[in-house]
Design an enzyme around this catalytic site. Structure first.
Site, PDB file in Angstrom:
ATOM      1  N   GLY A  45      15.812 -25.236  74.704  1.00 36.17           N
ATOM      2  CA  GLY A  45      17.130 -24.632  74.768  1.00 36.17           C
ATOM      3  C   GLY A  45      17.024 -22.757  74.922  1.00 36.17           C
ATOM      4  O   GLY A  45      16.433 -22.508  74.026  1.00 36.17           O
ATOM      5  N   GLN A  50      21.899 -14.938  74.130  1.00 40.82           N
ATOM      6  CA  GLN A  50      20.286 -14.282  73.391  1.00 40.82           C
ATOM      7  C   GLN A  50      19.870 -14.147  75.361  1.00 40.82           C
ATOM      8  O   GLN A  50      19.009 -13.273  74.595  1.00 40.82           O
ATOM      9  CB  GLN A  50      19.408 -16.032  74.020  1.00 40.82           C
ATOM     10  CG  GLN A  50      20.039 -16.532  72.171  1.00 40.82           C
ATOM     11  CD  GLN A  50      18.864 -17.804  72.217  1.00 40.82           C
ATOM     12  OE1 GLN A  50      19.110 -19.065  72.993  1.00 40.82           O
ATOM     13  NE2 GLN A  50      17.485 -17.815  71.558  1.00 40.82           N
ATOM     14  N   CYS A  88      13.568 -20.404  66.846  1.00 45.58           N
ATOM     15  CA  CYS A  88      14.144 -19.360  67.692  1.00 45.58           C
ATOM     16  C   CYS A  88      13.581 -18.631  68.379  1.00 45.58           C
ATOM     17  O   CYS A  88      13.581 -17.396  68.144  1.00 45.58           O
ATOM     18  CB  CYS A  88      15.694 -19.010  66.749  1.00 45.58           C
ATOM     19  SG  CYS A  88      16.729 -18.440  67.473  1.00 45.58           S
ATOM     20  N   LEU A  89      13.454 -18.718  70.078  1.00 46.61           N
ATOM     21  CA  LEU A  89      13.546 -17.378  70.806  1.00 46.61           C
ATOM     22  C   LEU A  89      13.428 -16.426  70.388  1.00 46.61           C
ATOM     23  O   LEU A  89      13.534 -15.366  70.248  1.00 46.61           O
ATOM     24  CB  LEU A  89      13.363 -17.840  72.005  1.00 46.61           C
ATOM     25  CG  LEU A  89      13.142 -18.933  72.835  1.00 46.61           C
ATOM     26  CD1 LEU A  89      13.392 -19.581  74.454  1.00 46.61           C
ATOM     27  CD2 LEU A  89      10.977 -18.988  73.293  1.00 46.61           C
ATOM     28  N   HIS A 130      21.078 -26.206  67.629  1.00 48.10           N
ATOM     29  CA  HIS A 130      21.555 -24.983  67.723  1.00 48.10           C
ATOM     30  C   HIS A 130      22.132 -23.774  68.537  1.00 48.10           C
ATOM     31  O   HIS A 130      22.065 -22.803  68.584  1.00 48.10           O
ATOM     32  CB  HIS A 130      19.482 -24.282  67.687  1.00 48.10           C
ATOM     33  CG  HIS A 130      18.980 -23.686  67.925  1.00 48.10           C
ATOM     34  ND1 HIS A 130      18.157 -23.584  66.364  1.00 48.10           N
ATOM     35  CD2 HIS A 130      19.502 -23.078  68.605  1.00 48.10           C
ATOM     36  CE1 HIS A 130      17.552 -22.074  66.834  1.00 48.10           C
ATOM     37  NE2 HIS A 130      18.101 -21.519  67.874  1.00 48.10           N
ATOM     38  N   GLU A 131      21.658 -24.799  70.069  1.00 52.61           N
ATOM     39  CA  GLU A 131      22.856 -23.291  70.704  1.00 52.61           C
ATOM     40  C   GLU A 131      24.260 -23.549  70.865  1.00 52.61           C
ATOM     41  O   GLU A 131      24.671 -22.680  70.622  1.00 52.61           O
ATOM     42  CB  GLU A 131      22.173 -24.167  72.629  1.00 52.61           C
ATOM     43  CG  GLU A 131      20.624 -24.604  72.460  1.00 52.61           C
ATOM     44  CD  GLU A 131      19.629 -23.513  72.465  1.00 52.61           C
ATOM     45  OE1 GLU A 131      20.162 -22.219  72.449  1.00 52.61           O
ATOM     46  OE2 GLU A 131      18.906 -23.717  71.815  1.00 52.61           O
ATOM     47  N   HIS A 134      24.403 -20.939  68.714  1.00 57.55           N
ATOM     48  CA  HIS A 134      24.515 -19.557  69.264  1.00 57.55           C
ATOM     49  C   HIS A 134      25.846 -18.820  70.196  1.00 57.55           C
ATOM     50  O   HIS A 134      26.350 -17.666  70.159  1.00 57.55           O
ATOM     51  CB  HIS A 134      23.298 -19.460  70.115  1.00 57.55           C
ATOM     52  CG  HIS A 134      21.707 -19.420  69.461  1.00 57.55           C
ATOM     53  ND1 HIS A 134      21.478 -17.759  69.136  1.00 57.55           N
ATOM     54  CD2 HIS A 134      20.939 -19.829  70.001  1.00 57.55           C
ATOM     55  CE1 HIS A 134      20.573 -17.885  68.638  1.00 57.55           C
ATOM     56  NE2 HIS A 134      19.815 -19.479  69.353  1.00 57.55           N
TER      57      HIS A 134
HETATM   58 ZN    ZN Z   1      17.577 -19.989  69.322  1.00 54.24          ZN
END
Ligand code: ZN
Length: 174
Positions: A45, A50, A88-89, A130-131, A134
């Site tokens: 995701g 991000q 998380c990226l 999660h997204e 963000h």
């Molecule tokens: Zn993340």
């Protein structure tokens, strides 16, 4: 086009994102670029902030859905609770057990402005939560207790200093 991924400390990650109002050609291009960026980073995701865009959009692929784009997501009907590793990226390396609803409904729009809805459980439900976080300027470490948060940040620092290897990617949302 691969977009640079913003890392913890970048203010855009803490900023609540604005809804998409115009579903034009450039949004389709953005969706494609975000999917490409997500795959390149081996994520499941990726949300607008991000990649530096304060816009309520994310892309996802839990391995079964294929590449999908959603704008202006709304979560509802959260049920159950599951605490498993999450990463998380934008916090590259660490993972930490994080509590989420086990099942959730997510409603939003595709790149053409058509509304669709997904009833999700397991990994997909976790990705949606999660997204969406963000888009509200929230990271998974904001959902941990002080101890958990400190553990993640300490591990991140050690990885940055080259003292420990980043953990292998698992099936965790990013
Ligand atoms: Zn993340």
């Amino acid at each position: 086009m691969i977009m640079p991924i913003r890392i913890l400390g970048d203010p855009v990650l803490k900023t609540p994102a604005k809804p998409v109002e115009s579903f034009d050609r450039s949004l389709g291009k953005l969706a494609g670029d975000m999917v490409e960026t997500m795959y390149e980073a081996e994520g499941v995701g990726l949300a607008g902030p991000q990649v530096g865009l304060s816009l309520r959009v994310f892309v996802f692929d839990d391995g079964e859905t294929g590449p999908m784009f959603m704008a202006n997501p709304e979560l509802s009907d959260g049920e159950g609770e599951l605490t498993i590793d999450e990463g998380c990226l934008s916090i590259p390396g660490p993972y930490h057990p994080t509590s989420r609803f086990e099942r959730v409904r997510c409603r939003g729009k595709d790149a053409n402005g058509r509304t669709y809805e997904v009833e999700a459980e397991g990994l997909l439900a976790r990705i949606f939560q999660h997204e969406t976080d963000h888009l509200d300027g929230m990271l998974y470490i904001d959902r941990l207790d002080e101890e958990g948060r400190r553990a993640v940040l300490a591990e991140l620092r050690q990885i940055e200093l080259g003292l420990v290897e980043p953990r292998k990617r698992r099936h965790a949302p990013e």
